[in-house]
Design a protein around this motif. Structure first.
Motif, PDB file in Angstrom:
ATOM      1  N   VAL A   1       0.757  -1.372  -0.023  1.00 51.76           N
ATOM      2  CA  VAL A   1      -0.012   0.046   0.246  1.00 51.76           C
ATOM      3  C   VAL A   1       0.852   1.215   0.099  1.00 51.76           C
ATOM      4  O   VAL A   1       1.878   1.373   0.764  1.00 51.76           O
ATOM      5  CB  VAL A   1      -0.999   0.087   1.301  1.00 51.76           C
ATOM      6  N   GLU A   2       0.587   1.955  -1.090  1.00 48.40           N
ATOM      7  CA  GLU A   2       1.395   3.330  -1.050  1.00 48.40           C
ATOM      8  C   GLU A   2       0.871   4.097   0.040  1.00 48.40           C
ATOM      9  O   GLU A   2      -0.192   4.481   0.407  1.00 48.40           O
ATOM     10  CB  GLU A   2       1.261   4.169  -2.271  1.00 48.40           C
TER      11      GLU A   2
ATOM     12  N   GLN B   1      -2.826   4.300  -1.020  1.00 49.00           N
ATOM     13  CA  GLN B   1      -3.551   4.020  -2.118  1.00 49.00           C
ATOM     14  C   GLN B   1      -3.048   2.544  -2.407  1.00 49.00           C
ATOM     15  O   GLN B   1      -1.859   2.213  -2.167  1.00 49.00           O
ATOM     16  CB  GLN B   1      -3.102   4.565  -3.544  1.00 49.00           C
ATOM     17  N   THR B   2      -3.567   1.621  -3.087  1.00 50.91           N
ATOM     18  CA  THR B   2      -3.401   0.379  -3.616  1.00 50.91           C
ATOM     19  C   THR B   2      -4.217   0.212  -4.688  1.00 50.91           C
ATOM     20  O   THR B   2      -5.098   0.832  -5.241  1.00 50.91           O
ATOM     21  CB  THR B   2      -3.407  -0.718  -2.553  1.00 50.91           C
ATOM     22  N   SER B   3      -3.774  -0.882  -5.449  1.00 52.97           N
ATOM     23  CA  SER B   3      -4.476  -1.404  -6.677  1.00 52.97           C
ATOM     24  C   SER B   3      -4.341  -2.764  -7.070  1.00 52.97           C
ATOM     25  O   SER B   3      -3.614  -3.464  -6.468  1.00 52.97           O
ATOM     26  CB  SER B   3      -3.944  -0.329  -8.076  1.00 52.97           C
ATOM     27  N   PHE B   4      -5.400  -3.136  -8.000  1.00 55.76           N
ATOM     28  CA  PHE B   4      -5.185  -4.454  -8.492  1.00 55.76           C
ATOM     29  C   PHE B   4      -3.994  -4.321  -9.910  1.00 55.76           C
ATOM     30  O   PHE B   4      -4.247  -3.129 -10.321  1.00 55.76           O
ATOM     31  CB  PHE B   4      -6.125  -5.182  -8.907  1.00 55.76           C
ATOM     32  N   LYS B   5      -3.348  -5.393 -10.195  1.00 55.31           N
ATOM     33  CA  LYS B   5      -2.084  -4.885 -11.230  1.00 55.31           C
ATOM     34  C   LYS B   5      -3.019  -4.866 -12.594  1.00 55.31           C
ATOM     35  O   LYS B   5      -4.158  -5.154 -13.003  1.00 55.31           O
ATOM     36  CB  LYS B   5      -1.500  -6.269 -11.327  1.00 55.31           C
TER      37      LYS B   5
ATOM     38  N   SER C   1       3.031   8.609  -3.836  1.00 52.34           N
ATOM     39  CA  SER C   1       2.160   7.814  -3.987  1.00 52.34           C
ATOM     40  C   SER C   1       1.492   7.476  -5.593  1.00 52.34           C
ATOM     41  O   SER C   1       1.663   6.271  -5.743  1.00 52.34           O
ATOM     42  CB  SER C   1       0.993   8.072  -2.811  1.00 52.34           C
ATOM     43  N   ALA C   2       1.276   8.532  -6.117  1.00 50.46           N
ATOM     44  CA  ALA C   2       0.896   8.140  -7.371  1.00 50.46           C
ATOM     45  C   ALA C   2       2.038   7.603  -8.281  1.00 50.46           C
ATOM     46  O   ALA C   2       1.637   6.595  -9.041  1.00 50.46           O
ATOM     47  CB  ALA C   2       0.372   9.676  -8.207  1.00 50.46           C
TER      48      ALA C   2
END
Length: 466
Positions: free
Chosen positions: A252-253, A266-270, A403-404
């Motif tokens: 998590v950023e 922030q986090t995401s799926f790849k 983060s971005a």
């Protein structure tokens, strides 16, 4: 003066946000699954934390949780950026902040278009992080010239979108029929196109320079590359993604897990590998692939003052010097430990954060304050001590460049990192934009200052009524 028959900018923004979400769920089905996970986590947090629910209700933020999301797009030319500013203005969204992502190896600089006052944010908080490609950072002069030629030839806005934007500017708004047409026309700018506007050879050369350069230059439009719902427990969603068959990024950023969240996590799926077609010299289409679009989630905390931001930046930098997170997650545990260790130096109660001048707060009268009688001075600390005022954290509505960039790079892979020289150039960006960006620190400070003045004015009114 706006005509009474015009649709409010807030309603146009809400309509556009809903249309974008519906389109993206169809284009990227995993995003719909992510929205379901976020809704579950948010319901659990609110059920178990009455104090948080009360704070959200006190600041008119509770209803925003379910609808809150942001998007991100990447533009190729100053003309595209300038027109996009005009389009977003029709929706009541204005450029806030300047971000230089070249410092993290990403050849763009950016701003965030969003509503700026509390009333419009409470109506609909949709925001779009908008990047402008910096071709000047690409060392291959031949490739740079070819990319400029491709970008100069494309038109990312339809004739209808341009005409309706000009009409809104000319008459001060749009009626319902035109507003609906405007949303439909602008949505086309953000739609996915599976046919590239460059050859497979040029795509590969752009890709070798940087994957993001290939993403911006190779297609008819800037397709929305992710949408982001807001969660109240990002760690829970991160842990549950694999249970739904969604592969999350490694870490998590942003800051670590805290009792009092700060800034943004922030986090995401790849990013998905998606089929695209390239046209050969003989006009035939050949199949290839492109990786760019993903789903992201965010957890927002308090907006930090310059002093708080300096402390945050220092602690984050110290943690990354101990363990820089790799895209494959091999050192995720080490990075998490380093981050948690360094951030022990950042106060983790609202009282301490406020007392140290690290964050921005809004002030409001308590029930006792609303019925106060007798002479009162204007000293905020004394009014707080007497129980006449309360304070609540101001939600950070903007973005973090590191983060971005972390989200970008984690989806591009470690091999995508380039050693671009950091060269902040806000004046050049604003010239392309055609406007100045709002300074976020001054903006949050003004919100805090107005809330204090409103409290003082209300107390003076109670005294006058005696």
């Amino acid at each position: 003066m706006r005509d009474a028959g015009f649709v409010s900018r807030d309603d146009i923004r809400a309509d556009f946000s809903a249309a974008m979400s519906a389109m993206y769920k169809v284009e990227v089905p995993a995003y719909g699954m992510l929205m379901e996970l976020v809704a579950e986590a948010n319901a659990e947090v609110l059920a178990g934390d009455p104090e948080l629910r009360t704070s959200l209700e006190a600041t008119d933020s509770l209803d925003r949780i379910s609808q809150e999301r942001h998007g991100a797009i990447r533009l190729g030319t100053p003309a595209e950026l300038s027109m996009m500013r005009r389009v977003f203005a029709v929706m009541g969204m204005y450029p806030v902040g300047y971000y230089d992502l070249s410092a993290a190896g990403v050849p763009v600089h950016a701003t965030a278009f969003r509503p700026v006052d509390a009333r419009t944010l409470s109506r609909n908080p949709f925001r779009v992080f908008t990047s402008l490609l910096r071709l000047d950072l690409i060392g291959d002069e031949t490739l740079r010239a070819e990319a400029q030629q491709v970008l100069a030839a494309r038109r990312i806005f339809s004739d209808g979108a341009i005409a309706l934007t000009e009409k809104a500017e000319r008459q001060g708004g749009l009626d319902r029929r035109d507003a609906d047409r405007f949303v439909d026309e602008i949505l086309e700018t953000f739609r996915w196109h599976d046919r590239a506007c460059v050859s497979a050879d040029m795509y590969q050369r752009l890709h070798r320079q940087h994957r993001l350069v290939a993403d911006v230059v190779s297609f008819k439009g800037p397709h929305i590359n992710h949408l982001t719902p807001r969660t109240l427990d990002i760690d829970a969603v991160q842990a549950r993604m694999p249970l739904r068959g969604i592969e999350p990024k490694a870490v998590v950023e942003g800051p670590p897990t805290r009792r009092c969240p700060v800034l943004l996590r922030q986090t995401s799926f790849k990013a998905l590998e998606e089929p695209v077609s390239f046209q050969s010299d003989d006009g035939a289409w050949m199949t290839g692939s492109h990786t760019a679009r993903f789903g992201e989630i965010e957890q927002r905390g308090i907006a930090l003052t310059p002093k708080g931001r300096a402390l945050y930046d220092r602690l984050l930098d110290e943690a990354r010097k101990i363990a820089t997170p790799s895209a494959d997650g091999s050192n995720a545990a080490d990075y998490g430990a380093a981050l948690a260790g360094r951030f022990k130096s950042f106060p983790d109660s609202w009282e301490e954060i406020r007392a140290a001048g690290l964050g921005y707060f809004t002030y409001s009268l308590t029930e006792l304050g609303r019925t106060a009688r007798g002479g009162r001075d204007d000293d905020v600390e004394r009014l707080l001590a007497e129980g006449l005022l309360r304070f609540d954290p101001i939600v950070y509505e903007d973005f973090l460049p590191v983060s971005a960039a972390g989200i970008f790079q984690s989806n591009l892979g470690d091999e995508a990192t380039e050693a671009f020289a950091a060269s902040p150039n806000q004046q050049v960006f604003e010239a392309a934009l055609g406007a100045s960006v709002v300074d976020e620190f001054a903006h949050y400070a003004a919100i805090e200052r107005r809330s204090i003045e409103n409290c003082r004015s209300a107390l003076r009114g109670l005294q006058a009524a005696e």
